[in-house]
Design an enzyme around this catalytic site. Structure first.
Site, mmCIF file in Angstrom:
data_model
loop_
_atom_site.group_PDB
_atom_site.id
_atom_site.type_symbol
_atom_site.label_atom_id
_atom_site.label_comp_id
_atom_site.label_asym_id
_atom_site.label_seq_id
_atom_site.Cartn_x
_atom_site.Cartn_y
_atom_site.Cartn_z
ATOM 1 N N GLU A 120 0.855 -1.183 0.000
ATOM 2 C CA GLU A 120 0.000 0.000 0.000
ATOM 3 C C GLU A 120 0.893 1.236 0.000
ATOM 4 O OE1 GLU A 120 -2.750 0.407 3.264
ATOM 5 O OE2 GLU A 120 -3.839 1.990 2.243
ATOM 6 N N GLY A 260 2.741 2.357 10.927
ATOM 7 C CA GLY A 260 2.442 1.533 12.102
ATOM 8 C C GLY A 260 2.338 0.056 11.769
ATOM 9 N N HIS A 296 -6.849 -2.253 14.979
ATOM 10 C CA HIS A 296 -7.030 -1.509 13.725
ATOM 11 C C HIS A 296 -6.807 -2.415 12.503
ATOM 12 C CE1 HIS A 296 -6.806 2.223 11.227
ATOM 13 N NE2 HIS A 296 -6.026 1.455 10.478
ATOM 14 N N GLU A 297 -5.675 -3.102 12.488
ATOM 15 C CA GLU A 297 -5.373 -3.927 11.310
ATOM 16 C C GLU A 297 -6.350 -5.088 11.205
ATOM 17 O OE1 GLU A 297 -3.487 -2.322 9.438
ATOM 18 O OE2 GLU A 297 -2.628 -1.037 11.008
HETATM 19 N N1 TRP Z 1 -3.210 0.697 5.722
HETATM 20 C C1 TRP Z 1 -2.197 0.945 6.719
HETATM 21 C C2 TRP Z 1 -2.933 1.272 7.980
HETATM 22 O O1 TRP Z 1 -3.664 0.820 8.524
HETATM 23 C C3 TRP Z 1 -1.341 2.121 6.379
HETATM 24 C C4 TRP Z 1 0.028 1.833 5.894
HETATM 25 C C5 TRP Z 1 0.898 0.955 6.371
HETATM 26 C C6 TRP Z 1 0.695 2.512 4.872
HETATM 27 N N2 TRP Z 1 2.074 1.048 5.720
HETATM 28 C C7 TRP Z 1 1.975 1.992 4.794
HETATM 29 C C8 TRP Z 1 0.334 3.528 4.014
HETATM 30 C C9 TRP Z 1 2.912 2.478 3.883
HETATM 31 C C10 TRP Z 1 1.261 4.011 3.085
HETATM 32 C C11 TRP Z 1 2.530 3.478 3.025
HETATM 33 O O2 TRP Z 1 -3.214 2.070 8.549
HETATM 34 ZN ZN ZN Z 2 -5.634 1.585 8.498
#
Ligand code: TRP
Ligand code: ZN
Length: 874
Positions: A120, A260, A296-297
């Protein structure tokens, strides 16, 4: 200059092809990893096939089994285009990449000895050529190949299908994920770990194997995360009716991670900071955050994975909603008021600032250059506040009906924020047409409320007014829907119900509710026996700035009597802020009146939750105060104000703090909410005691810093020793370093304590710490601990000679090539350059101009710098 161009939400087009399934075979190698991707594609509209790909070496392309000649396709540094493809076909692409050279931590990279991925938002295109967009959902089968010795665990999404040996000491594992997913949820991990195993039986009777992978030797630090995971699974079933949908759920902790954690389907990858916790090395704060990030995850499995985003402009669809869910999880399990106050503080100290700056954007942005720049407090935290407003307007029951319809309609789809609102609307026949403005408008609305009381008629008139200041590219604003929770109190401090205004309803929270959805609104209450004191915007029921006519006596009454705990905290904050702003205006030390001191003393002695008391005694920071001075920020006066207020509180209540401190036990081995609350208040007491009587309490602080076995106590003492420059400071720092030098996550606390220090030599200290053997610019946690902490230490960062600016500028230049995502997160304080005096403005602007000239400037930085320097006539 990079050549990334802006994308607009309004330009969305459905993908020209769909990918039904993809089979990946990944032969891991430190410097030359080979990726073979076999895809089944179908045409949806006419035209060529263009796949995304970056920093890849293309080895070969086969279409329906035939190798394509080089003239059959075009490769750029961003894409692979094949002009002529049939309507349905198999495509096999082989690429090579170098994980060891990947310091950006996006795509496939090495963290310590292990391979891991972060896809992501647009990282999958660094692994292979693909339709790397969230609305292309495919079924993934992944075979991972690596040396057995160094990489005994080979992991990917879904269920394990087969494993086996290969020649030259290598082995493989094949994973199959039955749930179609976008590429950003793909994950792969290979390494040697310690493994914790458990299981959870869902309400649907599925026996889920839970596995947690941590660096060797860290098993004992994984139990809390595992227990949190089981609590999250149970909570989601009970509160949202959502159960897990695979037979396996894996969490891997890695040390090199930009954010995170990441919700990859069935294989979450976590920053080890949010997994590892045991009392000797983790603070109560760490425990709370481990639980909330694990939650959260996990909650993303439904809000993000099963129902995902159509495009990245919709990011808040999954993030705002999932933050709301993790906040509710923490609140249901711990103190609701304490968690709510934490969330409010994030909004006021960071999000309001973002909303007032050059990168202000709606929770659903309209224009994006680098998507990584939009993982913001606006999309996440304001996004969660928007969901919370829906919850306030509808109530829990109807909110859940909306969630059920959302799931029923969209399970398995990639959808938009609009789809979510429509589901909430249709499930409840509730008109949300004006509410939608929260998704399209940036900026923090300002609500002003005045009241007049007529004793003769018993009528109380309330006038409400709202206005949203202009933001870049949005010069005119429309009124938004502001749900205002409120409670009225009589002069005896008893809650009274106001009657007679048809616009007002009783709310399930116990407060009353009025919805302000036009520019102005007038309310008339009747049969009001005496002029009431009204607490407005209770529980921070909308992400707005509020202006009322409450007097300091009114605030004291609320501080002592409000039934909602958050309202008491808010009253204390308003009392402090009034004293601070008066101090700044007069250029005199801050003072609290005798009755204000009495009201605060009463708090210490009242039967309230100790966690709440600790927050009531958390004075506004210089950064919070800065919010009130959007121009020519009077830094010296702010410094005097916050210092003198702390002194005033410390001196006036010294004996009460002492009594309270003595009465509270540290209970080092107790992790209950109650024990954490006690420690939080104890820490506040000691903070003020050491401020009022440094020599008397130096010894106490030193002793506490040397106790081993509870990091909350140890770090608490370290912070006090450094903040107050106690005589024990040098010894405490040295002992802490000696004890923890081999535990990086704890060394981060040591780095941060020094970067947060208010002492004038902080800039030099930070510069020296950059050379420390345990510091590295390659590790984001180290960078955030030392440099993000320093850049948030406004009074030292903005030191008049510009030394703080030069230091951070040098770092950002280095990170531009090493890790642009991290560089971009550090640039925040430069973005605010217009808020300061002329001399600082010139220096800050000069830093931005210098950065703009950097060769190969990353798009992340380029986008922010351009917006910061753009002329501000909106
Ligand atoms: N979706 C992840 C979260 O809960 C966010 C995330 C994790 C992310 N690593 C990343 C976004 C690297 C951008 C780049 O919150
Ligand atoms: Zn998230």
């Amino acid at each position: 200059m990079s050549n990334k161009t802006a994308k607009y939400r309004s330009d969305y087009r459905a993908p020209a092809f769909s990918i039904e399934r993809v089979n990946l075979t990944i032969e891991l190698d430190d410097v030359a990893t080979l990726v073979r991707s076999k895809m089944r594609l179908s045409r949806r509209t006419s035209g060529a096939l263009t796949l995304d790909g970056e920093q890849l070496k293309l080895v070969s392309v086969q279409l329906n089994g035939e190798t394509l000649d080089a003239d059959a396709y075009t490769v750029t540094d961003k894409s692979l285009t094949i002009d002529k493809v049939p309507d349905q076909f198999e495509l096999e692409i082989v690429t090579e990449l170098d994980p060891s050279a990947n310091s950006a931590l996006e795509g496939l990279y090495k963290s310590g000895g292990a391979f891991c991925t972060q896809c992501e938002a647009e990282g999958f295109r660094r692994i292979t050529y693909y339709l790397d967009r969230p609305d292309v959902l495919a079924v993934f089968t992944t075979t991972v190949i690596a040396e057995r010795e160094r990489f005994p665990y080979l992991l990917s999404n879904g269920n394990l299908e087969s494993t086996g040996e290969l020649e030259q000491g290598r082995h493989y594992a094949t994973w199959h994920d039955p749930h179609p997913k976008p590429a950003y949820l793909f994950a792969l991990v290979a390494g040697d770990f310690d493994r914790l195993e458990d299981h959870y039986v869902t309400t649907e009777g599925r026996n889920v194997r839970l596995e947690l992978f941590v660096d060797k030797g860290n098993l004992a630090r994984g139990h809390y995360a595992m227990a949190s995971l089981k609590r999250a699974m149970q909570w989601d079933e009970e509160r949202f009716g959502l159960a897990y949908d695979l037979d396996r759920y894996m969490v891997v902790a890695v040390d090199f991670f930009n954010m995170g954690a990441m919700e990859n389907k069935g294989l979450n990858i976590f920053n080890s900071k949010y997994v590892l916790a045991e009392p000797a090395s983790a603070t109560d704060w760490d425990y709370v955050h481990v639980e909330s990030v694990i939650g959260h995850e996990y909650f993303h499995n439904w809000t993000g994975n099963r129902i995902t985003c159509r495009d990245w402009f919709q990011l808040s669809l999954k993030e705002g909603l999932t933050v709301f869910r993790d906040q509710e999880f923490s609140s249901d399990l711990g103190s609701r008021a304490v968690h709510r106050i934490d969330a409010i503080r994030v909004m006021r100290s960071f999000q309001f600032n973002e909303d007032a700056g050059p990168m202000a954007h709606p929770i659903r942005p309209d224009k994006v250059i680098e998507m990584n720049n939009f993982y913001t407090v606006t999309v996440y935290n304001k996004g969660a506040e928007v969901i919370r407003m829906l919850h306030t307007l509808l109530g829990e029951h109807k909110f859940q009906l909306g969630m059920q319809l959302y799931r029923k309609r969209h399970d398995g789809q990639a959808v938009t924020c609009e789809d979510f609102i429509a589901a909430m609307e249709d499930a409840n026949q509730f008109d949300l047409s004006l509410f939608r403005r929260w998704y399209s408008q940036a900026g923090t609305p300002e609500v002003a409320i005045s009241q007049s009381y007529d004793a003769a008629t018993g009528e109380l008139h309330i006038k409400l007014h709202q206005q949203t200041p202009a933001t870049p590219e949005q010069s005119t604003k429309q009124p938004v829907v502001v749900p205002l929770l409120f409670s009225a109190y009589n002069q005896a401090g008893e809650r009274v119900q106001l009657k007679g205004a048809s616009q007002v309803q009783q709310h399930e929270s116990g407060s009353q509710l009025v919805v302000l959805d036009s520019e102005t609104l007038q309310l008339t209450f009747n049969d009001v026996e005496q002029e009431p004191v009204i607490a407005w915007l209770e529980n921070f029921s909308a992400p707005v700035k509020l202006q009322t006519q409450l007097t300091t006596q009114d605030l004291e009454l609320l501080l002592g009597h409000a039934e909602q705990e958050v309202t008491r905290w808010e009253a204390a904050q308003q009392i402090y802020l009034a004293a601070l702003r008066e101090s700044v205006a007069q250029q005199q030390p801050a003072v609290l009146s005798a009755s204000q001191i009495d009201a605060l003393r009463a708090v210490l002695e009242a039967p309230l939750d100790n966690g709440l008391k600790a927050l009531i005694f958390a004075l506004p920071s210089a950064e919070e105060l800065l919010e009130y001075y959007p121009q020519q920020a009077p830094l010296a006066a702010i410094e005097q104000a916050v210092d003198s207020l702390a002194q005033a509180v410390a001196k006036a209540l010294a004996s009460e703090f002492n009594r309270c401190f003595e009465a509270l036990e540290a209970r080092a081995d107790d992790l209950s909410n109650k024990a954490m609350a006690d420690r939080a208040l104890r820490q506040k007491c000691l903070y003020f005691l050491a401020l009022a009587k440094p020599h008397q309490f130096n010894e106490v602080v030193e002793q506490q810093a040397l106790i081993q076995g509870n990091m909350t106590l140890q770090q608490g003492a370290l912070e006090i020793a450094v903040q107050h420059q106690l005589p024990c400071q040098a010894r405490v720092l040295a002992e802490f370093e000696a004890q923890w030098q081999d535990t990086p996550l704890v060394m981060d606390k040591w780095f941060a304590a020094q970067a947060n220090a208010r002492h004038p030599d902080t800039v030099d200290k930070v510069a020296k710490l950059l050379e420390h053997s345990k510091f590295s610019l390659r590790n984001p946690n180290r960078v955030y601990a030392l440099l993000a902490s320093f850049s948030r230490n406004s009074l030292r960062f903005h030191q008049a000679d510009g030394a703080g600016y030069r230091l951070l500028l040098g770092i950002i230049k280095q990170l531009n090539t090493l890790n642009p995502q991290v560089a971009s997160r550090l640039i925040t304080p430069f973005m605010q350059w217009r808020r300061f005096d002329t001399s600082r403005q010139e220096m800050l602007q000069d830093c931005l101009l210098q950065l703009q000239q950097v060769e190969n400037l990353a798009p992340d930085l380029e986008e922010k710098i351009a917006s910061a320097l753009a002329s501000d006539d909106t």
